[in-house]
Motif scaffolding. Structure first.
Motif, PDB file in Angstrom:
ATOM      1  N   MET A 182       1.030  -1.282  -0.230  1.00  0.00           N
ATOM      2  CA  MET A 182       0.020  -0.245  -0.132  1.00  0.00           C
ATOM      3  C   MET A 182       0.697   1.117  -0.030  1.00  0.00           C
ATOM      4  N   ARG A 183       0.095   2.123  -0.692  1.00  0.00           N
ATOM      5  CA  ARG A 183       1.299   3.323  -0.881  1.00  0.00           C
ATOM      6  C   ARG A 183       0.091   5.070  -0.358  1.00  0.00           C
ATOM      7  N   SER A 184       0.933   5.636   0.405  1.00  0.00           N
ATOM      8  CA  SER A 184       0.445   6.507   0.781  1.00  0.00           C
ATOM      9  C   SER A 184       1.046   7.959   0.534  1.00  0.00           C
ATOM     10  N   ALA A 185       0.708   9.376   0.428  1.00  0.00           N
ATOM     11  CA  ALA A 185       1.143  10.383   0.362  1.00  0.00           C
ATOM     12  C   ALA A 185       0.940  11.172   1.070  1.00  0.00           C
ATOM     13  N   THR A 186       0.804  12.471   0.967  1.00  0.00           N
ATOM     14  CA  THR A 186       0.381  13.557   1.233  1.00  0.00           C
ATOM     15  C   THR A 186       0.716  14.863   0.275  1.00  0.00           C
ATOM     16  N   VAL A 187      -0.691  15.020   0.020  1.00  0.00           N
ATOM     17  CA  VAL A 187      -0.393  16.407  -1.202  1.00  0.00           C
ATOM     18  C   VAL A 187      -0.489  17.535  -0.649  1.00  0.00           C
ATOM     19  N   VAL A 188       0.898  17.894  -0.804  1.00  0.00           N
ATOM     20  CA  VAL A 188       0.915  20.157  -0.445  1.00  0.00           C
ATOM     21  C   VAL A 188       0.603  20.807  -1.441  1.00  0.00           C
ATOM     22  N   PRO A 189      -0.592  21.520  -1.614  1.00  0.00           N
ATOM     23  CA  PRO A 189      -0.725  22.617  -2.681  1.00  0.00           C
ATOM     24  C   PRO A 189       0.478  23.358  -2.871  1.00  0.00           C
ATOM     25  N   LEU A 190       0.713  23.444  -4.341  1.00  0.00           N
ATOM     26  CA  LEU A 190       1.390  24.646  -4.041  1.00  0.00           C
ATOM     27  C   LEU A 190       1.253  25.947  -5.835  1.00  0.00           C
ATOM     28  N   GLY A 191       0.447  25.731  -5.914  1.00  0.00           N
ATOM     29  CA  GLY A 191      -0.578  26.881  -6.187  1.00  0.00           C
ATOM     30  C   GLY A 191      -1.283  27.776  -5.819  1.00  0.00           C
ATOM     31  N   ARG A 192      -0.735  29.246  -6.638  1.00  0.00           N
ATOM     32  CA  ARG A 192      -1.343  29.851  -6.056  1.00  0.00           C
ATOM     33  C   ARG A 192      -1.980  31.081  -7.446  1.00  0.00           C
ATOM     34  N   PRO A 193      -2.872  31.935  -6.673  1.00  0.00           N
ATOM     35  CA  PRO A 193      -3.305  32.695  -7.404  1.00  0.00           C
ATOM     36  C   PRO A 193      -2.948  33.655  -9.150  1.00  0.00           C
ATOM     37  N   TRP A 194      -3.112  33.756 -10.129  1.00  0.00           N
ATOM     38  CA  TRP A 194      -1.532  33.900 -11.147  1.00  0.00           C
ATOM     39  C   TRP A 194      -1.607  35.183 -11.172  1.00  0.00           C
ATOM     40  N   SER A 195      -0.599  36.267 -10.786  1.00  0.00           N
ATOM     41  CA  SER A 195      -0.036  37.775 -10.847  1.00  0.00           C
ATOM     42  C   SER A 195      -0.171  38.292 -12.129  1.00  0.00           C
ATOM     43  N   THR A 196      -1.179  39.443 -12.105  1.00  0.00           N
ATOM     44  CA  THR A 196      -1.175  40.300 -13.497  1.00  0.00           C
ATOM     45  C   THR A 196      -1.181  41.282 -13.065  1.00  0.00           C
ATOM     46  N   ALA A 197      -0.336  41.328 -11.617  1.00  0.00           N
ATOM     47  CA  ALA A 197      -0.128  43.013 -11.987  1.00  0.00           C
ATOM     48  C   ALA A 197       1.267  42.874 -11.900  1.00  0.00           C
ATOM     49  N   PRO A 198       2.008  44.130 -12.683  1.00  0.00           N
ATOM     50  CA  PRO A 198       3.461  44.150 -13.023  1.00  0.00           C
ATOM     51  C   PRO A 198       3.512  44.462 -11.717  1.00  0.00           C
ATOM     52  N   GLY A 199       5.363  44.472 -10.974  1.00  0.00           N
ATOM     53  CA  GLY A 199       5.536  44.908 -10.122  1.00  0.00           C
ATOM     54  C   GLY A 199       7.230  44.930 -10.313  1.00  0.00           C
ATOM     55  N   PRO A 200       7.864  44.506  -8.709  1.00  0.00           N
ATOM     56  CA  PRO A 200       9.137  45.049  -9.049  1.00  0.00           C
ATOM     57  C   PRO A 200       9.922  43.611  -9.097  1.00  0.00           C
ATOM     58  N   ASP A 201       8.906  42.510  -8.696  1.00  0.00           N
ATOM     59  CA  ASP A 201       9.445  41.243  -8.734  1.00  0.00           C
ATOM     60  C   ASP A 201       8.394  40.682 -10.186  1.00  0.00           C
ATOM     61  N   ASN A 202       7.557  40.866 -10.821  1.00  0.00           N
ATOM     62  CA  ASN A 202       7.176  40.465 -12.005  1.00  0.00           C
ATOM     63  C   ASN A 202       7.048  41.318 -13.041  1.00  0.00           C
ATOM     64  N   SER A 203       7.916  41.634 -13.714  1.00  0.00           N
ATOM     65  CA  SER A 203       8.139  42.718 -15.237  1.00  0.00           C
ATOM     66  C   SER A 203       7.480  42.139 -15.645  1.00  0.00           C
ATOM     67  N   LYS A 204       7.032  40.387 -15.980  1.00  0.00           N
ATOM     68  CA  LYS A 204       5.892  40.244 -17.135  1.00  0.00           C
ATOM     69  C   LYS A 204       5.042  39.217 -16.284  1.00  0.00           C
ATOM     70  N   PRO A 205       3.728  40.155 -16.236  1.00  0.00           N
ATOM     71  CA  PRO A 205       2.414  39.572 -15.092  1.00  0.00           C
ATOM     72  C   PRO A 205       2.283  38.615 -16.152  1.00  0.00           C
ATOM     73  N   ALA A 206       1.211  37.260 -15.643  1.00  0.00           N
ATOM     74  CA  ALA A 206       0.110  37.320 -16.880  1.00  0.00           C
ATOM     75  C   ALA A 206      -1.152  37.886 -17.353  1.00  0.00           C
ATOM     76  N   LEU A 207      -0.948  37.182 -18.721  1.00  0.00           N
ATOM     77  CA  LEU A 207      -2.539  37.811 -19.116  1.00  0.00           C
ATOM     78  C   LEU A 207      -3.553  37.371 -19.189  1.00  0.00           C
ATOM     79  N   HIS A 208      -4.984  37.866 -18.587  1.00  0.00           N
ATOM     80  CA  HIS A 208      -5.823  36.700 -18.472  1.00  0.00           C
ATOM     81  C   HIS A 208      -7.068  38.079 -18.778  1.00  0.00           C
ATOM     82  N   TYR A 209      -8.264  36.890 -19.443  1.00  0.00           N
ATOM     83  CA  TYR A 209      -9.275  37.979 -19.883  1.00  0.00           C
ATOM     84  C   TYR A 209     -10.150  36.514 -20.413  1.00  0.00           C
ATOM     85  N   MET A 210     -11.847  37.381 -20.086  1.00  0.00           N
ATOM     86  CA  MET A 210     -12.455  35.747 -20.819  1.00  0.00           C
ATOM     87  C   MET A 210     -12.990  36.149 -22.365  1.00  0.00           C
ATOM     88  N   SER A 211     -12.955  35.486 -22.532  1.00  0.00           N
ATOM     89  CA  SER A 211     -13.253  34.903 -24.041  1.00  0.00           C
ATOM     90  C   SER A 211     -14.988  33.930 -24.342  1.00  0.00           C
TER      91      SER A 211
END
Length: 99
Positions: free
Chosen positions: A1-30
Motif C-alpha cells: 500500500m502506498r500513501s502520500a501527503t498532498v502539498v498544494p503549491l498553487g497560488r493565484p496568477w499575478s496579473t499586475a506588474p511589479g518589481p518582482d513581476n516584470s512580465k505579469p500573466a495575461l488573463h481575460y474572459m473569452s
C-alpha cells in the motif's frame, strides 16, 4: 500500500506588474454570461491565461526534454527523434503524475 501527503503549491496568477513581476500573466474572459444574445446550449464560459514561464513570478518544472545541447537531450538521447510539434516522446513531466 502506498500513501502520500498532498502539498498544494498553487497560488493565484499575478496579473499586475511589479518589481518582482516584470512580465505579469495575461488573463481575460473569452466567453461570459452577461452577453446580450442568448448563448447556444450547452453554454460555456471560458477564459484565457498566458504566462511567460521563465520569470520570477511563475514557478514551473522543466522536463528532461526541455533543453538539448548539441542536439542531445538528457542521457544522450537525440532531440530530433524525440521532440516534435506533437510533444516529447521522452522526458516529459506527465510521467510524474503517474508515479
Amino acid at each position: 500500500m502506498r500513501s502520500a501527503t498532498v502539498v498544494p503549491l498553487g497560488r493565484p496568477w499575478s496579473t499586475a506588474p511589479g518589481p518582482d513581476n516584470s512580465k505579469p500573466a495575461l488573463h481575460y474572459m473569452s466567453g461570459f454570461g452577461d452577453t446580450a444574445a442568448p448563448a447556444p446550449e450547452p453554454t460555456t464560459y471560458k477564459d484565457v491565461i498566458a504566462a511567460d514561464y521563465h520569470g520570477t513570478a511563475v514557478s514551473h518544472l522543466d522536463a528532461l526534454s526541455h533543453i538539448a545541447y548539441r542536439g542531445l537531450l538528457y542521457d544522450g538521447r537525440p532531440a530530433r527523434e524525440l521532440v516534435d510539434a506533437h510533444g516529447a516522446r521522452f522526458g516529459d513531466v506527465a510521467a510524474l503524475a503517474r508515479s
